[in-house]
Design an enzyme around this catalytic site. Structure first.
Site, short mmCIF file in Angstrom:
data_model
loop_
_atom_site.label_atom_id
_atom_site.label_comp_id
_atom_site.label_asym_id
_atom_site.label_seq_id
_atom_site.Cartn_x
_atom_site.Cartn_y
_atom_site.Cartn_z
N HIS A 1 -16.68 -29.99 47.27
CA HIS A 1 -15.90 -29.05 48.18
C HIS A 1 -16.35 -28.98 49.62
CE1 HIS A 1 -19.41 -26.85 46.64
NE2 HIS A 1 -19.23 -25.96 47.47
N HIS B 1 -17.56 -26.67 51.74
CA HIS B 1 -18.95 -26.00 52.10
C HIS B 1 -19.94 -26.93 52.82
CE1 HIS B 1 -17.88 -22.27 49.40
NE2 HIS B 1 -17.12 -22.14 50.60
N ASP C 1 -23.14 -27.02 52.61
CA ASP C 1 -24.32 -27.64 51.83
C ASP C 1 -23.76 -28.67 50.87
OD1 ASP C 1 -22.90 -25.53 50.73
OD2 ASP C 1 -24.58 -24.85 49.52
N HIS C 2 -22.53 -28.98 50.77
CA HIS C 2 -21.90 -29.86 49.94
C HIS C 2 -21.62 -30.97 50.81
CE1 HIS C 2 -22.78 -28.05 46.08
NE2 HIS C 2 -22.79 -26.89 46.90
N HIS D 1 -14.47 -21.17 42.79
CA HIS D 1 -15.46 -21.29 43.91
C HIS D 1 -14.93 -21.52 45.33
CE1 HIS D 1 -19.41 -21.51 45.91
NE2 HIS D 1 -19.26 -22.63 46.53
N ASP E 1 -20.33 -26.33 42.71
CA ASP E 1 -20.64 -25.14 42.49
C ASP E 1 -19.49 -24.42 41.52
OD1 ASP E 1 -22.62 -25.51 44.29
OD2 ASP E 1 -21.70 -24.30 46.05
N HIS F 1 -27.05 -27.00 42.70
CA HIS F 1 -28.04 -26.21 43.20
C HIS F 1 -28.75 -25.77 42.19
CE1 HIS F 1 -26.21 -25.60 47.07
NE2 HIS F 1 -25.10 -25.14 46.35
#
Length: 169
Positions: free
Chosen positions: A22, A24, A26-27, A78, A102, A141
Site C-alpha cells: 500500500h 503509506h 512506511d511501506h 487499512h 497492514d 510490522h
C-alpha cells in the site's frame, strides 16, 4: 534504499521488482529512490498513490518471478488500495508465504483508515482465512505482544491468548 542495495550487492542478486502492499510511507517510501537507482525496476501495487508504480495489479492476478509464483490478494480497509501477496514455488517442500502488509498481524489486524469493518471481515474470513494452514505469514510490522495484551484485556480467561502471549514474549 541504500541499505537494501548493499545487501543485494553482498548477496549477488539483481533487484528486478518490488511488490508494494500500500501507499503509506512506511511501506513505499523507498520506491522512488530505488526506481531511480535501478533503471527498469518494476514496481507492483494496486493503488495509484504508490510511488514509482509501474504495474498495477488486481485481485487474484498471478505473477511469476523465476520459480516463485505470486497471487495478488486485494484486501481493502487499512487503505482502499491494499494488496497482500501470497507466494509459493511449485514442487517446493517449503511452506507458502503471505506478505500481509497492514491487513493481518499476529493477534490483530490493521487500523481501518479508508475502509469498513465489513471489508476487514471479508479480508480475514473469505480471502486470507482460506489460505493453506501451513502458510507462513510475514506481517508489515511487529506488534504481536501489544495485540495479544489487548486481546487478554478483552478476554482475560482465554487460555489460547495467554499461551500465545507467553510465546511472543
Amino acid at each position: 534504499p541504500l541499505q537494501l542495495l548493499e545487501i543485494i550487492r553482498k548477496e549477488d542478486v539483481v533487484l528486478r521488482a518490488i511488490l508494494t502492499t500500500h501507499h503509506h510511507w512506511d511501506h513505499a517510501k523507498g520506491n522512488e529512490e530505488l526506481a531511480r537507482l535501478c533503471p527498469g525496476l518494476r514496481v507492483y501495487g494496486a493503488d495509484e498513490r504508490i510511488g514509482a508504480l509501474t504495474h498495477k495489479v488486481t485481485h487474484d492476478q498471478e505473477l511469476t518471478f523465476g520459480a516463485i509464483r505470486v497471487r495478488c490478494l486485494f484486501t481493502p480497509c487499512h487503505t482502499s488500495g491494499h494488496m497482500c501477496y501470497f507466494m509459493w514455488e511449485d514442487g517446493s517442500p517449503d511452506a507458502p508465504a503471505l506478505f500481509s502488509g497492514d491487513t493481518l498481524f499476529v493477534g490483530g489486524c490493521g487500523k481501518f483508515f479508508e475502509g469498513t469493518a465489513e471489508q476487514m471481515y471479508t479480508n480475514l474470513t473469505q480471502i486470507l482465512g482460506t489460505l493453506p494452514k501451513e502458510t507462513k505469514v510475514f506481517c508489515g510490522h511487529e506488534c504481536t505482544v501489544r495485540n495479544l495484551k489487548f486481546a487478554l484485556k478483552v478476554e482475560p480467561e482465554n487460555e489460547i491468548v495467554k499461551k500465545k502471549l507467553a510465546w511472543a514474549k
